[in-house]
Design a protein around this motif. Structure first.
Motif, short mmCIF file in Angstrom:
data_model
loop_
_atom_site.label_atom_id
_atom_site.label_comp_id
_atom_site.label_asym_id
_atom_site.label_seq_id
_atom_site.Cartn_x
_atom_site.Cartn_y
_atom_site.Cartn_z
N PRO A 130 0.85 -1.19 0.00
CA PRO A 130 0.00 0.00 0.00
C PRO A 130 0.89 1.25 0.00
N PRO A 131 0.48 2.35 -0.58
CA PRO A 131 -0.86 2.63 -1.12
C PRO A 131 -1.06 2.16 -2.56
N GLU A 132 0.01 1.67 -3.22
CA GLU A 132 -0.12 1.26 -4.62
C GLU A 132 -1.19 0.17 -4.78
N SER A 133 -1.22 -0.80 -3.86
CA SER A 133 -2.19 -1.88 -3.97
C SER A 133 -3.62 -1.36 -3.85
N LEU A 134 -3.84 -0.38 -2.97
CA LEU A 134 -5.19 0.18 -2.79
C LEU A 134 -5.59 1.02 -4.00
N GLU A 135 -4.62 1.69 -4.61
CA GLU A 135 -4.92 2.42 -5.85
C GLU A 135 -5.32 1.44 -6.94
N GLY A 136 -4.65 0.28 -7.00
CA GLY A 136 -5.01 -0.75 -7.96
C GLY A 136 -6.40 -1.30 -7.72
N LEU A 137 -6.79 -1.41 -6.46
CA LEU A 137 -8.14 -1.86 -6.12
C LEU A 137 -9.17 -0.89 -6.67
N GLU A 138 -8.93 0.40 -6.49
CA GLU A 138 -9.88 1.41 -6.98
C GLU A 138 -9.93 1.44 -8.50
N ARG A 139 -8.82 1.10 -9.16
CA ARG A 139 -8.82 1.04 -10.64
C ARG A 139 -9.54 -0.18 -11.16
N GLY A 140 -9.74 -1.19 -10.31
CA GLY A 140 -10.34 -2.44 -10.76
C GLY A 140 -9.32 -3.51 -11.08
N ASP A 141 -8.04 -3.27 -10.76
CA ASP A 141 -7.00 -4.28 -11.03
C ASP A 141 -7.15 -5.49 -10.12
N TYR A 142 -7.63 -5.27 -8.88
CA TYR A 142 -7.75 -6.33 -7.89
C TYR A 142 -9.17 -6.33 -7.31
N ASP A 143 -9.53 -7.45 -6.69
CA ASP A 143 -10.83 -7.57 -6.04
C ASP A 143 -10.72 -7.51 -4.52
N VAL A 144 -9.62 -8.03 -3.99
CA VAL A 144 -9.35 -8.00 -2.55
C VAL A 144 -7.90 -7.60 -2.36
N VAL A 145 -7.66 -6.65 -1.47
CA VAL A 145 -6.29 -6.22 -1.18
C VAL A 145 -6.00 -6.44 0.30
N VAL A 146 -4.89 -7.13 0.57
CA VAL A 146 -4.40 -7.27 1.94
C VAL A 146 -3.35 -6.17 2.13
N ALA A 147 -3.66 -5.23 3.03
CA ALA A 147 -2.80 -4.06 3.22
C ALA A 147 -2.48 -3.92 4.70
N PHE A 148 -1.82 -2.81 5.06
CA PHE A 148 -1.50 -2.58 6.47
C PHE A 148 -1.36 -1.09 6.72
N ARG A 149 -1.45 -0.74 8.00
CA ARG A 149 -1.14 0.60 8.46
C ARG A 149 -0.48 0.47 9.82
N TYR A 150 0.19 1.53 10.26
CA TYR A 150 0.83 1.54 11.56
C TYR A 150 0.03 2.38 12.55
N ASP A 151 0.44 2.32 13.83
CA ASP A 151 -0.30 3.01 14.89
C ASP A 151 -0.47 4.50 14.62
N ASP A 152 0.57 5.12 14.05
CA ASP A 152 0.49 6.57 13.86
C ASP A 152 -0.24 6.97 12.59
#
Length: 304
Positions: A130-152
């Motif tokens: 992420p964020p590239e994977s999430l951008e791909g999700l919004e474009r329709g490249d993927y159907d499910v994205v496993v991503a992450f974020r940190y505490d901050d």
């Protein structure tokens, strides 16, 4: 109806300045480019070009289209991808994209469980951070994205297109060689390590580490950076520095001379599955999410 390929050709003509140059770049013949532009003019019922000596000049209509063509191409391609995604999901084919350490741990376990229970679901796997994977999700490249974020990093608000499902919260751990003076400690305060040399991982993990050090009152001396989790461990074991990494990275490859210690104050990485709100509610996607949730529970149990 505007044709995407004609718009791409038009944009190339505008950028290169001539039909001939556009033809060379696109691998077409010059008459082929000319025919596409005439067809586009017919579709729009407008003249897009006028001759200016040996070159081309955009008409007012052509200028208007040139200012919007990039966005039009992006929107049309996104629409095509979304339509293709709907068709793909109806056929039981799901595109799953995950970051590297999840693709080495969480995703294989989930896909193995999915295959044993739902033989009619086909999975295509991809890898991106992420964020590239999430951008791909919004474009329709993927159907499910496993991503992450940190505490901050605050959770994504449940608005717009993205829907986030929590999978796993994992602590960051301190990695060191078993010969390090702190190797027998049960846990380590980050503030104690202000003079240490460090090995840093991927861009987002590195930024999280730098932020953690700033909170502890120092700027870390980073000697080596690499996106390769095995390389990070190897550099640490060789005594070239310490590393702060998500616990998941040690579950799929662990050097025998590596020691991982709880770090204080604790910081966590939050692993999620993300889908589109507008996505068709197909059984295939639901089964993928169920399998990811099950694999995350299993992985979390293994840590305890």
């Amino acid at each position: 109806m505007l044709d995407t390929q004609k718009l791409v050709t038009f944009a190339t003509v505008v950028r290169t300045g001539s039909f001939a140059a556009a033809a060379r770049e696109l691998g077409y013949t010059q008459p082929g480019v000319s025919q596409q532009m005439k067809a586009l003019e017919r579709d729009l019922r407008a003249t897009l070009f006028s001759r200016a000596g040996r070159g081309l000049k955009l008409s007012e209509e052509g200028e208007a289209l040139a200012g919007r063509v990039g966005g039009l191409i992006a929107d049309l391609r996104a629409a095509e991808e979304r339509v293709a995604a709907v068709s793909r999901l109806k056929q039981g084919r799901v595109r799953v994209c995950a970051f590297p350490s999840a693709n080495a741990t969480l995703v294989p376990a989930a896909m193995s469980r999915l295959r044993s229970r739902h033989v009619n679901i086909e999975i295509e796997l991809f890898e991106a951070e992420p964020p590239e994977s999430l951008e791909g999700l919004e474009r329709g490249d993927y159907d499910v994205v496993v991503a992450f974020r940190y505490d901050d990093q605050p959770p994504a608000p449940e608005v717009g297109e993205l829907v986030t499902i929590p999978l796993l919260d994992e602590p960051m751990v301190l990695m060191m060689s078993d010969e390090h003076p702190l190797a027998r400690r049960k846990q380590v305060e980050l503030a104690e390590l202000d003079t240490a040399r460090w090995i840093a991982g991927c861009v987002r993990c590195r930024q999280e580490f730098v932020n953690a050090c700033a909170d502890a009152g120092f700027a870390p001396r980073i000697d080596i950076t690499t996106d390769d989790n095995l390389a990070v461990q190897s550099y640490v074991v060789a005594g070239l520095g310490l590393a702060v990494m998500p616990r998941m990275t040690q579950s799929f490859v662990k050097h025998p001379k590596l020691r991982a210690k709880p770090l204080l104050p604790e910081r966590r990485r939050h692993v999620t599955a993300t889908i589109l709100r507008s996505q068709p509610k197909t059984g295939a996607v639901e089964r993928v999410i169920e399998s990811l949730l099950h694999a995350a529970r299993e992985l979390n149990s293994a840590y305890i």
